[in-house]
Design a protein around this motif. Sequence first.
Motif, PDB file in Angstrom:
ATOM      1  N   GLY A   1      38.960  42.620  37.954  1.00 35.00           N
ATOM      2  CA  GLY A   1      40.229  41.970  37.646  1.00 35.00           C
ATOM      3  C   GLY A   1      40.388  41.672  36.171  1.00 35.00           C
ATOM      4  N   LEU A   2      39.324  41.166  35.532  1.00 39.60           N
ATOM      5  CA  LEU A   2      39.395  40.907  34.089  1.00 39.60           C
ATOM      6  C   LEU A   2      39.652  42.200  33.321  1.00 39.60           C
ATOM      7  CD1 LEU A   2      36.525  38.318  33.419  1.00 39.60           C
ATOM      8  CD2 LEU A   2      38.979  37.907  33.642  1.00 39.60           C
ATOM      9  N   GLY A   3      39.030  43.268  33.795  1.00 39.01           N
ATOM     10  CA  GLY A   3      39.251  44.549  33.116  1.00 39.01           C
ATOM     11  C   GLY A   3      40.675  45.032  33.270  1.00 39.01           C
ATOM     12  N   GLN A   4      41.266  44.857  34.464  1.00 43.34           N
ATOM     13  CA  GLN A   4      42.644  45.279  34.669  1.00 43.34           C
ATOM     14  C   GLN A   4      43.624  44.466  33.829  1.00 43.34           C
ATOM     15  OE1 GLN A   4      43.713  47.867  36.397  1.00 43.34           O
ATOM     16  NE2 GLN A   4      41.623  48.430  36.945  1.00 43.34           N
ATOM     17  N   PHE A   5      43.306  43.200  33.597  1.00 43.18           N
ATOM     18  CA  PHE A   5      44.162  42.362  32.758  1.00 43.18           C
ATOM     19  C   PHE A   5      43.766  42.435  31.282  1.00 43.18           C
ATOM     20  CE2 PHE A   5      45.209  40.326  36.814  1.00 43.18           C
ATOM     21  CZ  PHE A   5      46.576  40.140  36.662  1.00 43.18           C
ATOM     22  N   ARG A   6      42.820  43.313  30.956  1.00 43.98           N
ATOM     23  CA  ARG A   6      42.417  43.596  29.565  1.00 43.98           C
ATOM     24  C   ARG A   6      41.904  42.357  28.834  1.00 43.98           C
ATOM     25  NH1 ARG A   6      47.802  47.164  27.946  1.00 43.98           N
ATOM     26  NH2 ARG A   6      47.765  48.519  29.780  1.00 43.98           N
ATOM     27  N   ASP A   7      41.311  41.422  29.573  1.00 50.32           N
ATOM     28  CA  ASP A   7      40.764  40.194  28.996  1.00 50.32           C
ATOM     29  C   ASP A   7      41.818  39.401  28.213  1.00 50.32           C
ATOM     30  OD1 ASP A   7      38.421  40.986  30.090  1.00 50.32           O
ATOM     31  OD2 ASP A   7      37.425  41.490  28.216  1.00 50.32           O
ATOM     32  N   ASP A   8      43.094  39.576  28.579  1.00 51.52           N
ATOM     33  CA  ASP A   8      44.197  38.936  27.866  1.00 51.52           C
ATOM     34  C   ASP A   8      44.567  37.636  28.584  1.00 51.52           C
ATOM     35  OD1 ASP A   8      46.604  38.159  26.688  1.00 51.52           O
ATOM     36  OD2 ASP A   8      47.194  40.229  26.296  1.00 51.52           O
ATOM     37  N   GLN A   9      44.379  36.492  27.905  1.00 50.72           N
ATOM     38  CA  GLN A   9      44.665  35.202  28.532  1.00 50.72           C
ATOM     39  C   GLN A   9      46.149  35.035  28.858  1.00 50.72           C
ATOM     40  OE1 GLN A   9      42.975  31.871  26.424  1.00 50.72           O
ATOM     41  NE2 GLN A   9      41.126  33.010  25.851  1.00 50.72           N
TER      42      GLN A   9
END
Length: 228
Positions: A180-188
């Motif tokens: 999930g973090l990878g899919q959201f590109r680590d973007d807060q």
Amino acid sequence: MSLPLDDRDGRRRCRDCGEWKLLDEFCSSSKRPSGRGSYCKPCFNQRSKASYAKRTRETRGREVKPVRKVPDGHRYCADCGSVKPLADFPRNRSDSTGHGTYCKPCHNARTRNTKQRLYGGSREYHLRRRYGIGEKEFQELLAEQGGVCAICGTPDPQHLDHDHRTGWVRGILCFNCNGGLGQFRDDQSRLAGAITYLRGTTWQRVLIHPGVYQMCSPTRGRPPSPRS
């Protein structure tokens, strides 16, 4: 009467094979005025191999293995002792043929043995090479997290999370949280937007009378379509 060894019309007779050949077909030699030696290149190569084999036999006490004749487009694998097409060998840019010395099965076996010998296994090799820590540090970090995923609390997570910009290890996550973090590109900001979206669109059960509930959405005032 033997033919002289001097050059004749740009040609020379090889001392070994006795053939007259162009000077370009002779090895270079600074001792001759023409800059070419007394032996043609094939004969010179044979002499060099014989000399090397003799020195090896006298100094090291072993025989030099003969050069194997391999068909074009094939290569000999020293591990399994078989001749295979080049397609059966892994790619290797540093080799003149563009392929490795050992066939793919032997290459893979050597790689596994090297990982086992130097790192104690593939997992330790993977952790050290990609993240700079070993299995010992991994288990210590997991113990600090209580043995669960740092995000959702799933027991026994196995994925090491790291900052893709700096390479620093951040924690240990389960498969879903790590993906999930990878899919959201680590973007807060993306993650915050997803949370806001879920809060505003997720249908919830609302108590409207004692024992009576109704499905409603904070932003949509109609219930979902009934199932057919």
